[in-house]
Design an enzyme around this catalytic site. Structure first.
Site, short mmCIF file in Angstrom:
data_model
loop_
_atom_site.label_atom_id
_atom_site.label_comp_id
_atom_site.label_asym_id
_atom_site.label_seq_id
_atom_site.Cartn_x
_atom_site.Cartn_y
_atom_site.Cartn_z
CB CYS A 157 37.36 41.93 29.88
SG CYS A 157 37.40 43.60 29.28
CE1 TYR A 158 29.29 43.66 31.71
CE2 TYR A 158 29.06 41.34 32.31
CZ TYR A 158 28.52 42.60 32.22
OH TYR A 158 27.24 42.84 32.65
CG HIS A 174 40.51 40.35 26.12
ND1 HIS A 174 39.32 39.70 26.30
CD2 HIS A 174 40.22 41.67 26.15
CE1 HIS A 174 38.35 40.58 26.42
NE2 HIS A 174 38.86 41.79 26.34
CB VAL A 177 38.37 19.32 6.48
CG1 VAL A 177 38.87 18.76 7.80
CG2 VAL A 177 39.54 19.79 5.64
CG ASP A 178 34.03 20.15 8.60
OD1 ASP A 178 35.19 20.18 9.03
OD2 ASP A 178 33.35 21.17 8.41
CB SER A 179 31.82 15.41 4.60
OG SER A 179 32.62 15.64 3.46
N GLY A 191 34.02 15.76 0.24
CA GLY A 191 35.46 15.87 0.06
C GLY A 191 36.02 17.00 0.91
N GLY A 242 32.60 41.10 27.64
CA GLY A 242 31.30 41.41 27.05
C GLY A 242 31.26 42.87 26.65
CD GLU A 289 40.20 36.29 25.80
OE1 GLU A 289 41.00 36.38 26.75
OE2 GLU A 289 39.17 36.97 25.72
CE LYS A 335 37.24 23.19 8.37
NZ LYS A 335 35.97 23.04 7.62
#
Ligand code: XMP
Length: 513
Positions: free
Chosen positions: A83-84, A170, A227-229, A225, A56, A172, A369
Site C-alpha cells: 500500500c503506502y 493488504h 498466561v504470560d506469567s 496465573g 500508512g 496481511e 501472545k
C-alpha cells in the site's frame, strides 16, 4: 537474543503493521518492527534477509509524509512494499502517484498478469483487501505490472531481477484470501529463508541465555496465573530450577476457586516453588466503600506492591524479577496525529523492580501472545490452561460495579461460573475472545411464585476481538441465552434478572468499569 535470519518491517503507521509481523512469524521466521525513521546505518547493522514496507495513513505527496532512503533498494535485499509502501517504491523509481477520486476500501478481485514468483500458487481472481486513496499513474522504471483489479489497473508491480515488489492491497489481512500464500512466497522462494524460529528453538536458546545471565542468583516471579506469567514461570524453572521463587497473591478478587486451581495446576504438573499468599482481607478492607473504577485500580495496584514486597523481602538474596512483557508493549509506535487519552489505567507489576532494586528478566519482550501460548504448550502447560480468556489485573473488582463487598463478589462468582461452564459445554469457548458476568449496582422487581422480589441484575458479556483494542459482541443463539438466564436466576440467590450486553468497542469498552 541471536536470531539468525530476520525480516525487517518498517512501519509507516498502518493499523495493520503488527498483523504483517504475525503473518511473518507464523511462518517461523523472526522479524522486528521499527519505525520508518530507522536509519540506513541501523538497517545495515540489523542485516535483514528481507524488508517489508508497511502501509500508512498518509499520501506520499502530503507535506511531511514519511519518506524512505532510496539507498535501501541498493542493499541487494528483497523488498515488499504494501500500500503506502508500494507508493514509496514507485516514487523511488521515478513512477508517479496520484490521489484517487474515490477511496477504494474493501474486497476486490485480483487478476494476475503473467508469471510472478510472488503469486505462485495463487489462483486468478482471488479476493484481496483494499484500503487506499492513491494509485500509480506512471509506472516506475524497470518494473512491470503483475496484477490488476477492476478499479486498480496497477495493483501489483515488480522488478523480479532486483526482487522488489509492490502490492496495492493488504496480504496481511485475513480477508485477502491468498494473503498467507503471498507472504510465504516472499519469505521462502524470494528471500530464501529456512523458517527455523519455532517454540522449541526459542526455549533452548532462551533457557541457555537466562542460565548464563542469572548464574546462581535467585529470581522472583509474580505468578498471577495469567498466561504470560505462567509461561514465564515454567520457562524460568526450566532454566534455573530451584532458584526461581514464585509468589502468588490471592487478592480476593479472583473467580470461583481460581486461586486454588492455579496453584494446584502448578503443583500437579510442575515442581514450582510457589508461595501462596491469601491477602483477601487486606484488599477488601482497603476497597471498602470505594465505588470509583480508577480508585479501585489504584488501590489494588498499590496493595499488590505492598503485599508482594513484604513476601519478597524474605528472599533478600534475589537479584532478578521476571516480567511477562510482550512485544506489542515494546514496539515503538509511529506517532499519529491527535491526542491519546487514558481511558482506563491497566494495572500490572510496574513500579516493583525499581522499588525493590531488582533487575528485570523479560523473556517474551520479542513475542506476541499467540507465540507465548505456543511456547507454553511446548513446555507442557495443559491446553485448557493456556487457552483461557484474558482476565484483568483488578479482577472482579471492575465487574462488581460500584462498591465491593464479599457478598456481592460471591453472587458474581456463582453467576460467572454458571455462564462460563455453559459456554464450555456448548463448545463455543474458543470462538469467544472474552466472556464474563457483571453485577450491576441496581435492583429490579421480579416475581417468584406468588411473591414480589427486589433483587440484583447480572449482565453477561461476550466479545470477539483479535487484540482487545476493538471488539464486537458475540452472536449467541437465543436458546443458549435462555438456558444461561434461567440457570443463573434459578441458582444464584439474590439475582432476579439477566441481561445480555450487545455493545461493541468502540464506543463501549469490553469491561464495564
Ligand atoms: P477494555 O475494558 O479497556 O479492556 O476494553 C480491554 C482488555 O483489557 C482488559 N482490562 C484490563 N487488564 N488491568 C488489566 O490487566 C486492567 O485494569 C484492565 N482493564 C481492562 C480487559 O479485560 C480486556 O481484555
Amino acid at each position: 537474543m541471536e536470531h539468525g535470519e530476520s525480516i525487517l518491517i518498517l512501519d509507516f503507521g498502518s493499523q495493520y503493521t503488527q498483523l504483517i509481523a504475525r503473518r511473518v512469524r507464523e511462518n517461523f521466521v523472526y522479524c522486528e518492527i521499527h519505525p520508518h525513521t530507522f536509519s540506513l546505518e541501523e538497517i545495515k547493522s540489523y542485516n535483514p534477509k528481507g524488508i517489508i514496507l508497511s502501509g500508512g495513513p498518509m499520501s506520499v505527496y502530503d507535506e511531511g509524509a514519511p519518506a524512505i532512503d532510496a539507498e535501501i533498494f541498493k542493499l541487494g535485499v528483497p523488498v515488499l512494499g504494501i500500500c503506502y509502501g508500494m507508493q514509496l517504491v514507485a516514487r523511488a523509481f521515478d513512477g508517479n502517484v496520484e490521489p484517487a477520486k474515490d477511496r477504494e476500501y474493501g474486497k476486490a478481485n485480483l487478476n494476475l498478469l503473467g508469471e510472478s514468483i510472488l503469486f505462485e500458487g495463487v489462483p486468478d481472481n482471488s479476493v484481496v483487501w483494499m484500503s487506499h486513496g492513491d494509485y500509480i499513474t506512471k509506472m516506475p522504471d524497470h518494473f512491470r505490472v503483475s496484477a490488476r483489479t477492476t478499479n486498480s489497473p496497477i495493483c501489483a508491480v515488480e522488478n523480479e531481477e532486483q526482487k522488489i515488489f509492490g502490492l496495492q492491497f493488504h496480504p496481511e489481512v485475513i480477508h485477502s484470501e491468498y494473503g498467507k500464500k503471498i507472504v510465504n512466497n516472499f519469505l521462502f522462494p524470494i528471500c530464501g529463508l529456512t523458517g527455523n524460529w519455532n517454540p522449541k528453538n526459542f526455549i533452548t536458546q532462551s533457557t541457555a541465555e537466562i542460565k548464563e545471565k542469572v548464574g546462581n542468583s535467585k529470581v522472583i516471579c509474580a505468578l498471577s496465573g495469567g498466561v504470560d506469567s505462567s509461561v514465564a514461570a515454567v520457562l524460568l524453572h526450566e532454566a534455573i530450577g530451584e532458584n526461581l521463587v514464585c509468589i502468588h497473591v490471592d487478592n480476593g478478587l479472583m473467580r470461583k476457586n481460581e486461586s486454588n486451581d492455579i496453584v494446584k495446576m502448578f503443583d500437579d504438573h510442575f515442581n514450582l516453588n510457589i508461595i501462596h499468599v491469601d491477602a483477601t482481607k487486606l484488599f477488601l478492607d482497603r476497597l471498602e466503600g470505594v465505588a470509583d473504577p480508577e480508585k479501585k485500580r489504584k488501590i489494588i495496584g498499590n496493595t499488590f506492591i505492598d503485599v508482594f514486597e513484604e513476601e519478597a523481602k524474605k528472599f533478600d538474596d534475589a537479584a532478578y524479577l521476571v516480567q511477562g512483557t510482550l512485544y506489542p508493549d515494546v514496539i515503538e509506535s509511529v506517532p499519529v496525529k491527535g491526542v491519546s487519552v487514558t481511558i482506563k489505567t491497566h494495572h500490572n507489576v510496574g513500579g516493583l523492580p525499581e522499588k525493590m532494586n531488582l533487575k528485570l528478566i523479560e523473556p517474551f519482550r520479542e513475542l506476541f501472545k499467540d507465540e507465548v501460548r505456543a511456547i507454553g504448550r511446548e513446555l507442557g502447560i495443559p491446553a485448557d490452561f493456556i487457552r483461557r480468556h484474558p482476565f484483568p489485573g483488578p479482577g472482579l473488582a471492575v465487574r462488581v460495579l460500584g462498591e465491593i463487598t464479599e457478598e456481592r463478589l460471591n453472587i458474581l462468582r456463582e453467576a460467572d461460573d454458571i455462564y462460563i461452564k455453559e459456554i464450555i459445554s456448548h463448545g463455543i469457548y474458543d470462538d469467544i475472545w472474552q466472556a464474563f458476568a457483571v453485577l450491576l449496582p441496581v435492583r429490579t422487581v421480579g416475581v417468584m411464585g406468588d411473591f414480589r422480589t427486589y433483587e440484583n441484575v447480572i449482565a453477561i458479556r461476550a466479545v470477539v476481538s483479535t487484540d482487545g483494542m476493538t471488539a464486537d459482541w458475540f452472536r449467541f443463539d437465543y436458546d443458549f441465552l435462555e438456558i444461561v438466564s434461567n440457570k443463573i436466576i434459578r441458582n444464584v440467590r439474590g439475582v432476579n434478572r439477566v441481561t445480555y450486553d450487545i455493545s461493541s468497542k468502540p464506543p463501549s469498552t469490553i469491561e464495564w468499569e
